[in-house]
Design a protein around this motif. Structure first.
Motif, PDB file in Angstrom:
ATOM      1  N   ALA A 247     -18.355 -64.909  36.133  1.00 39.87           N
ATOM      2  CA  ALA A 247     -18.309 -65.802  37.291  1.00 39.87           C
ATOM      3  C   ALA A 247     -17.384 -66.975  37.002  1.00 39.87           C
ATOM      4  N   VAL A 248     -16.552 -67.319  37.977  1.00 40.39           N
ATOM      5  CA  VAL A 248     -15.712 -68.498  37.851  1.00 40.39           C
ATOM      6  C   VAL A 248     -16.569 -69.725  38.156  1.00 40.39           C
TER       7      VAL A 248
ATOM      8  N   ALA B   7     -11.202 -64.611  46.655  1.00 42.54           N
ATOM      9  CA  ALA B   7     -11.717 -63.523  47.502  1.00 42.54           C
ATOM     10  C   ALA B   7     -13.209 -63.418  47.256  1.00 42.54           C
ATOM     11  N   ALA B   8     -13.882 -64.570  47.255  1.00 42.73           N
ATOM     12  CA  ALA B   8     -15.287 -64.626  46.844  1.00 42.73           C
ATOM     13  C   ALA B   8     -16.244 -64.378  47.998  1.00 42.73           C
TER      14      ALA B   8
ATOM     15  N   ALA C 217      -4.788 -64.442  39.226  1.00 39.72           N
ATOM     16  CA  ALA C 217      -6.202 -64.121  39.049  1.00 39.72           C
ATOM     17  C   ALA C 217      -6.792 -63.923  40.433  1.00 39.72           C
ATOM     18  N   VAL C 218      -7.428 -62.777  40.634  1.00 40.92           N
ATOM     19  CA  VAL C 218      -8.126 -62.524  41.896  1.00 40.92           C
ATOM     20  C   VAL C 218      -9.603 -62.713  41.617  1.00 40.92           C
ATOM     21  N   ILE C 219     -10.225 -63.641  42.335  1.00 40.82           N
ATOM     22  CA  ILE C 219     -11.627 -63.950  42.065  1.00 40.82           C
ATOM     23  C   ILE C 219     -12.486 -63.292  43.139  1.00 40.82           C
ATOM     24  N   GLY C 220     -13.295 -62.340  42.700  1.00 43.49           N
ATOM     25  CA  GLY C 220     -14.163 -61.599  43.614  1.00 43.49           C
ATOM     26  C   GLY C 220     -13.655 -60.185  43.800  1.00 43.49           C
TER      27      GLY C 220
ATOM     28  N   VAL D   4      -8.742 -59.494  37.487  1.00 44.16           N
ATOM     29  CA  VAL D   4      -9.765 -59.566  38.539  1.00 44.16           C
ATOM     30  C   VAL D   4     -11.060 -60.038  37.897  1.00 44.16           C
ATOM     31  N   LEU D   5     -11.657 -61.067  38.486  1.00 46.70           N
ATOM     32  CA  LEU D   5     -12.871 -61.654  37.933  1.00 46.70           C
ATOM     33  C   LEU D   5     -14.019 -61.450  38.907  1.00 46.70           C
TER      34      LEU D   5
END
Ligand SMILES: Cc1cc2nc3c(=O)[nH]c(=O)nc-3n(C[C@H](O)[C@H](O)[C@H](O)COP(=O)(O)OP(=O)(O)OC[C@H]3O[C@@H](n4cnc5c(N)ncnc54)[C@H](O)[C@@H]3O)c2cc1C
Ligand SMILES: Cc1cc2nc3c(=O)[nH]c(=O)nc-3n(C[C@H](O)[C@H](O)[C@H](O)COP(=O)(O)OP(=O)(O)OC[C@H]3O[C@@H](n4cnc5c(N)ncnc54)[C@H](O)[C@@H]3O)c2cc1C
Lengths: 473, 397
Positions: free
Chosen positions: A182-183, A210-211, A16-19, A40-41
């Motif tokens: 949003a996480v 990656a926020a 999971a890539v966050i941002g 991707v989130l």
């Protein structure tokens, strides 16, 4: 409106890539190409809504980066990869080169040091220029110029088509994208992560933070601690009319100080001329406010460098926030035994470094996977001023935004596909509609019509009351 | 799409009041005319000004903008002008060749004379140097009217209006029609710019007029949430959901600035002579393109007069253009029009020298034998009879 529906509980992603800023987009692409199933989130309704919404759009060479740093390595590799893939993806490049300019004795004295640093950084094609050579290369420069050097590899790109291309390639090769997601928390059970989001919970064996401007906060949510603190640093810009672009052939850089690269004058890939950015620390992570006095200062500064700029019209002003931290280096952190990497503090060179950084992060994550033998390659719409542009091709449906010559077909395309624009700002980034001289005087109505019912935050707001009218970016 | 010609006698760029008037007039004089308009319909700005007054001069009765726009278009069409909509001119080349684009792709047209009539627009936010953020809900009057009258949309409910030129009162009327109730009308100067009785309108509509007040900053992330105002150095916040930026008209010269034609720094429009000819005599100009804003009727008259001049030019009756603008001595004028004077060999399209003061101006203005003493403000018209080509325009204060 295409949007991946929320994945079933049983599905476990590899990563999971966050941002979905520039950095997240590049990392998602790399992980997919390396053979992972990626989600991707992104918390905003559309991607590129944080630090990545405003920058100077320079593809750096790394000539002035700290020698031996991760940042330098990522810029070098990122720049190189951009050159490799750009033809295939139809991404623009204006290899105009930069001039580093000394206006007084102290600055002049620093030039040899900077040239030596460039050498050390592997940028070996710089050349010292005398005053006369500078004026020949850049005739609009103020007469007070003393000396400088040229860095031929510094280039201009489209700061939005590049990350869009990266994420689109990930999506076309199987990645999922959840926007408006949003996480809010997460936990690692020894094999996989369970991430809580505003749209529900989902699972992935690996996680990448990656926020950007919220990187430290996300680390605290995921790991209970953060090893750095984001200290947003605002940069304001003034963009001049296209007629001003003739005044600068190169990217005009000052001699940098310890804290900033300083105020740059350069063209944009869309044919304008920009002056900026400032470097102002602030606490707010989400709002980059414009300050009239600072903008006036930038206008004056621009005219000090290029006197003819004084008579030119201003097309727009904007501001962005750098995800800086208490220290200068990139903050790429690993979390041993937790299948997680944080790509934080990608301050002021993320556009150039993203592709290189993505390789680095993929290596650190070591999530396995077999590289895709024959990935799909999306071809992006070309928005650069020197084209070729859609308005030059038959069947374009006619011009919708007259100042930027944006066609109806371009707007329709930006509103469809796996990475369709979901906000007015996102539509502008993909097409440039309303971003020209009139800033929406002529085309707001037509744009509202063309986008009706197709944006998450439409120009026609809830209850039939139109929301976004004209400006913003 | 339309069949665009490759060559023609007269080509008109822009189908607002000025361009349509020129088209009709040239047909009456027996010329072949093609008019190019980038919007789906002709009519220009009045298309979305659903308010009076339009049409006194042209049709001898008060009309709403859209009806007026349609009447002008119909008149040009009936006269036999070939009208091409959805065609954008992208480049002007020396000698009367233009590049265009349409849904069919790019093309080139060469005309013996080209009349430019691209109009003017209001100043956007950036050059006004307003601070704060860039949320949605910040519009010029033109964009507001387009949303309201062309699309039936309501972009906000309680906006503030910045400026008090005549167009700001159009904005008020548009708000009234759309059920929008402005919170305030804001003007940095100590009095309104438009002539009375415009000032009665805000009171009649219950909209407070705040004079001597500057708009310092706009706040909000997605939508406008508030503005910061400054009055006598004191700042205050006002909650609002939109900002209408009115006035500050500037000629729509994108095409010209990218071309070989000379721009006058005062008017910001093309430099012309008394026949409406630009620095390349294949090009003429008329309407608001020349100098920011005048009424539609005024632009319509200019279109007709410049059409006459273009007709004479094709008949070989106009003198050579003057190499340079005529001399101006003294300061205080924002602009004057025309800027060049050719020998006086045929009836001019511009019979008077028009001027505007750069600030409050009192003194004497003379050009050739004519002179006038003035005590005036920037928004008021000043004019003198057209002087001889060798005259000097003098401002004594
Ligand atoms: C003024 C200025 C000039 C610059 N000039 C240049 C230049 O010329 N060349 C260059 O190479 N670089 C330049 N940069 C740097 C570059 O823009 C940045 O390095 C880059 O944008 C950083 O991107 P990012 O992806 O790390 O962060 P961001 O763009 O902030 O992306 C992070 C994303 O994560 C999302 N997010 C945050 N929290 C969560 C959560 N809990 N759940 C889900 N999503 C979340 C955010 O909404 C955001 O979209 C400049 C930057 C600025 C500000
Ligand atoms: C909000 C508002 C309210 C007004 N209210 C009144 C009023 O009540 N009464 C009054 O008398 N006047 C009013 N005016 C002024 C009046 O509308 C103008 O004076 C008049 O429209 C000017 O005519 P024009 O032909 O010069 O330009 P415009 O009407 O601006 O027409 C120019 C045309 O050229 C076209 N064009 C531009 N560039 C190109 C290109 N490159 N290729 C092809 N076509 C192009 C445009 O699409 C447009 O249709 C108002 C103006 C505004 C903005």
């Amino acid at each position: 409106m295409t949007e991946t529906s929320f994945p079933p509980k049983t599905q476990i992603f590899d990563a999971a890539v966050i941002g979905a800023g520039i950095v997240g987009c590049a990392i998602a692409r790399r992980l997919v190409l390396d053979g992972l199933r990626v989600v991707v989130l992104e918390r905003a309704p559309d991607i590129l809504d944080g630090a990545s919404k405003a920058n100077s759009a320079i593809l750096h060479t790394g000539f002035d980066a700290p020698p031996g740093s991760l940042e330098l390595d990522c810029i070098r590799r990122g720049h190189e990869e951009y050159l490799e893939i750009r033809d295939r993806m139809n991404l623009p490049l204006d290899r105009c080169g930069a001039l580093v300019l000394a206006w007084d004795e102290a600055q002049e004295a620093k030039l040899p040091e900077l040239v030596a640093q460039a050498e050390e950084n592997g940028v070996t094609d710089t050349r010292m220029l005398s005053r006369a050579e500078l004026l020949a290369a850049e005739p609009g420069l103020a007469p007070g110029i003393r000396a400088g050097f040229r860095v031929p590899g510094e280039s201009l790109i489209d700061p939005w088509s590049a990350p869009h291309a990266y994420l689109l390639q990930a999506l076309e090769n199987g990645a999922s994208l959840l926007r408006g997601c949003a996480v809010t928390g997460g936990g690692f059970d020894g094999t996989a992560w369970r991430l809580e989001t505003t749209r529900g919970a989902l699972r992935a064996t690996h996680v990448v933070n990656a926020a950007g401007l919220h990187g430290d906060r996300l680390d605290r949510l995921l790991h209970g601690e953060s090893r750095f603190e984001i200290r947003p640093r605002k940069g304001q810009f003034v963009v001049f009319d296209k007629t001003a672009a003739r005044l600068a052939r190169h990217i005009l850089l000052p001699v940098p100080t310890a804290t900033t690269k300083g105020i740059v004058v350069c063209r944009t890939i869309w044919g304008n001329l920009l002056v900026g950015p400032t470097a102002e620390e602030q606490a707010d992570r989400d709002t980059a406010a414009l300050v009239p006095e600072t903008l006036e200062m930038l206008v004056a500064k621009g005219a000090e460098i290029l006197p003819a700029l004084a008579g030119e019209e201003i097309t727009t002003v904007y501001a962005g926030l750098r995800p800086a931290t208490e220290e200068k280096p990139y903050r790429v952190e690993t979390w041993p035994g937790r299948n997680a990497v944080t790509a934080g503090g990608i301050r002021s060179t993320g556009l150039s470094a993203a592709l290189g950084l993505a390789r680095h992060v993929s290596g650190l994550l070591a999530a396995g996977g077999t590289p895709l033998p024959d990935p799909a390659w999306p071809v992006m719409p070309m928005l650069a001023e020197d084209g070729p542009r859609d308005w030059q091709c038959p069947g374009n449906g006619g011009i919708l935004c007259h100042c930027e010559l944006v066609t109806r077909r371009e707007v329709d395309q930006a509103l469809s596909g796996p990475l369709a624009a979901r906000s007015l700002a996102g539509l502008k980034r993909r097409t440039r509609a309303t971003m020209g001289r009139c800033q929406g005087f002529y085309c707001s109505a037509a744009l509202a019509e063309a986008s009706a019912g197709r944006l998450a935050r439409p120009m026609t707001g809830p209850a039939g009351i139109p929301a976004d009218g004209g400006h913003d970016d | 799409m339309t069949d665009l010609p490759r060559h023609c006698d007269v080509l008109i760029v822009g189908g607002g009041p000025a361009g349509l008037a020129a088209a009709r007039r040239l047909r009456a004089l027996g010329r072949e005319v093609h008019l190019l308009e980038r919007e789906p319909e002709t009519g220009g700005i009045p298309r979305h000004c659903a308010h009076s007054p339009y049409g006194f001069r042209e049709f001898r009765r008060p009309m709403l903008g859209p009806a007026y726009a349609r009447a002008l278009g119909a008149a040009a069409q009936q006269a036999g002008a070939r009208i091409h909509v959805g065609v954008t001119v992208t480049r002007l080349l020396p000698g009367g060749t233009v590049e265009v684009t349409s849904p069919a792709g790019p093309a080139r047209i060469t005309a013996r004379a080209v009349i430019l009539a691209m109009g003017a627009r209001e100043t956007a936010r950036a050059p006004r140097m307003i601070g704060g953020t860039k949320p949605g809900g910040i519009l010029n009057t033109g964009a507001l009217q387009g949303l309201v009258h062309l699309q039936g949309l309501r972009p906000f409910r309680r906006p503030v209006i910045l400026g008090t030129e005549l167009v700001a009162f159009s904005a008020l009327l548009t708000c009234r029609q759309a059920g929008i109730r402005p919170l305030a009308m804001i003007e940095p100067a100590s009095r309104i710019t438009a002539r009375q009785p415009a000032g009665m309108l805000p009171r009649a509509m219950g909209v407070p007029l705040r004079l001597g007040t500057a708009l310092v900053a706009i706040h909000g992330s997605d939508r406008v949430e508030a503005v910061t105002l400054s009055h006598d150095g004191t700042r205050s916040e006002l909650e609002t959901d939109g900002v209408i930026l009115t006035g500050g008209f500037r000629p729509e010269t994108a095409l010209i600035r990218g071309s070989h034609l000379r721009i006058d720094p005062g008017t910001r429009g093309p430099e012309i002579d008394q026949y409406g000819r630009c620095s390349d005599p294949a090009y003429f100009a008329a309407g608001n393109l020349l100098r920011g804003v005048e009424t539609a009727g005024h632009c319509w008259s200019e279109g007709r007069a410049v059409a006459d001049a273009a007709h004479r030019a094709l008949a070989g009756e106009l003198p050579e253009i003057a190499e340079t603008p005529f001399a101006v001595e003294g300061a205080g004028l924002a602009w004057h029009l025309p800027q060049r004077l050719a020998p006086d060999a045929a009836p001019p399209a511009f019979r008077r020298l028009s001027m505007r003061a750069a600030g409050p101006l009192s003194g004497r203005i003379s050009a050739g034998r004519a002179s006038a003493s003035v005590s005036t403000r920037p928004e008021r018209r000043i004019s003198l009879p057209l002087p001889a080509p060798d005259a000097v325009l003098r401002i004594e204060t």
